[in-house]
Enzyme design. Structure first.
Site, PDB file in Angstrom:
ATOM      1  N   SER A   1       0.886  -1.290   0.054  1.00  0.00           N
ATOM      2  CA  SER A   1       0.089   0.133  -0.001  1.00  0.00           C
ATOM      3  C   SER A   1       0.735   1.287  -0.036  1.00  0.00           C
ATOM      4  O   SER A   1       1.777   1.620  -0.999  1.00  0.00           O
ATOM      5  CB  SER A   1      -0.942  -0.231   1.188  1.00  0.00           C
TER       6      SER A   1
ATOM      7  N   ASP B   1      -9.697  -2.989  -5.236  1.00  0.00           N
ATOM      8  CA  ASP B   1      -9.443  -4.082  -4.253  1.00  0.00           C
ATOM      9  C   ASP B   1     -10.257  -3.841  -2.929  1.00  0.00           C
ATOM     10  O   ASP B   1      -9.940  -4.601  -1.800  1.00  0.00           O
ATOM     11  CB  ASP B   1      -7.826  -4.376  -3.992  1.00  0.00           C
TER      12      ASP B   1
ATOM     13  N   HIS C   1      -7.311  -5.418  -0.528  1.00  0.00           N
ATOM     14  CA  HIS C   1      -6.337  -4.805  -0.013  1.00  0.00           C
ATOM     15  C   HIS C   1      -5.652  -5.287   1.059  1.00  0.00           C
ATOM     16  O   HIS C   1      -4.321  -5.123   0.988  1.00  0.00           O
ATOM     17  CB  HIS C   1      -6.875  -3.400   0.199  1.00  0.00           C
TER      18      HIS C   1
END
Length: 434
Positions: free
Chosen positions: A205, A369, A402
């Site tokens: 991320s 996601d 995610h």
């Protein structure tokens, strides 16, 4: 069609199994450094006499459990789940923009530090006393250990203060810039202690944005010497629509029992969150991302959006520090593999009613996601498609979210398979030389 999908899955699993077998035979692994996403590592705090609590409950005695020097875990602290203590957490986590200094600082009387830099210890669990519910990178780290990686030897962690983001050239960002220096030093140390082998950087991320900035801020010669490969998991190259929800109404990030309005002020204060606003270079600037009865906002209207939600103090740093930072997605000229989830409902448009931004909006979903929109996940591939010095590989994992990309078995197999493949290239080159 179902048979074809099953065949594809079996073939993928077989190829990964072959890679794992080949990886187990490699004893000279490239070092791996893990860079977490926002909220992906522990933070500690200490209160000084300058700290002025907003209530008796938030006084310096809380929390009772501290070490001999007064340090306590600020993130993650399970007491944030309880309303009265959420306010204490909020005021201690907040950072403030100083217009004169053009930089951010902690709240007065709050000192913070990031524990265990260089180790994976702070990335495994956000609270080691609540391992089951605060596990973060533990499944990934265990998978790396299974193929021969050892913490502190050829496996390292680079936790950081995720509240602080970087800024465009000419603007200070002392906390985030210090992290880039620490990360660069860790890369060089890890390489030197492993016979000069270049590093595999594995980010999740927001960590991917920090890695990208580190690479483009250092000479090509340095990158060629120290970086073997960059594996970016779920990187929001162009920001997210979800961040607009965070700024407008607050976002509990899935934490139960917490009123999002209680954490909204703290979330707005984080410069890293401004960095995650939808980039006008990536998102369609003619498509409204937020719609209200009186106005609509696209990716080119973020400054006006910040004004209208009641956060005018965010406008100047956004315009001067963030917009120039995301103006161009510069190719780092190192091999990159982007591993992303998809086929999950992800906020694409937020529709607010007459009650304003304090009430949660109607959310129109698109693909992504669950957190990052697909257009942002694929922004690097799209930006660098014609860059001959920038190899980019994208691995798409339908149905992987995610955060589950760090835990899902198929995702872990793909990640480990990619690392084995990179190490196999090194092993093959050694065999050719001998």
């Amino acid at each position: 069609m179902k048979a074809e999908i099953l065949l594809h899955i079996h073939m993928a699993m077989f190829s990964v199994a072959v890679m794992l077998f080949s990886c187990e035979s490699i004893t000279n692994l490239h070092p791996v450094i893990l860079i977490p996403g926002s909220g992906g590592n522990q933070l500690e705090a200490r209160l000084t006499p300058k700290y002025k609590p907003s209530s008796l409950l938030c006084n310096r005695w809380y929390p009772i459990k501290k070490d001999s020097e007064g340090w306590f875990r600020l993130w993650f602290d399970p007491s944030v789940l309880f309303g009265p203590f959420t306010k204490c957490f909020n005021e201690r986590m907040m950072i403030y923009y100083d217009l004169v200094k053009d930089d951010y600082d902690n709240a007065p009387g709050v000192e913070t530090r990031v524990p265990h830099f260089g180790s994976t210890r702070a990335l495994r669990y956000l609270d080691p006393h609540l391992k089951h519910i605060t596990s973060y990178m533990e499944p990934l780290i265990e998978s790396l250990e299974e193929i021969g990686y050892v913490d502190g030897k050829n496996l390292f962690g680079a936790p950081y203060d995720f509240r602080y983001g970087l800024a465009a050239a000419g603007h200070p960002s002392h906390v985030a810039s210090k992290f880039l220096t620490q990360l660069k030093n860790l890369i060089e140390t890890a390489s030197n202690s492993n016979e000069g082998k270049p590093i595999i950087l594995l980010s999740h991320s927001l960590g991917g944005l920090f890695v990208h900035q580190l690479l483009i801020r250092n000479p090509v010669s340095w990158r060629q010497k120290y970086i073997k490969h960059f594996i970016a998991l779920s990187t929001p190259w162009g920001g997210t629509v979800d961040e607009l929800l965070t700024f407008a109404s607050g976002n509990t990030l899935g934490v139960p029992l917490v009123n999002p309005l209680f954490v909204r002020e703290e979330q707005r204060s984080c410069s890293s969150n401004l960095w995650l606003m939808p980039s006008p270079k990536v998102f369609n600037t003619t498509k409204p991302l937020v719609i209200t009865p009186n106005a609509s906002y696209s990716a080119k209207d973020i400054a006006r959006f910040l004004e209208d939600i009641g956060f005018p103090e965010g406008v100047q740093p956004y315009k001067s520090r963030i917009l120039p930072l995301v103006e161009n997605l510069v190719a780092p000229e190192v091999p990159i593999t982007c591993i992303i989830g998809g086929n999950i409902n992800t906020p694409e448009t937020l529709i607010y009613g007459d009650c304003g931004f304090d009430k949660s909006p109607e959310v129109v979903d698109g693909d992504g996601d669950g957190t990052v929109n697909t257009i942002s996940l694929l922004a690097a591939e799209n930006a660098w498609a014609n860059e001959k010095n920038q190899p980019v590989k994208v691995i798409k994992l339908p149905g992987v979210s995610h955060t589950s990309i760090l835990k899902d078995n198929l995702a872990l197999e793909e990640i480990i398979g990619e690392i084995c493949s990179i190490n196999s290239q090194f092993s093959s080159s050694l065999a050719l030389r001998t």
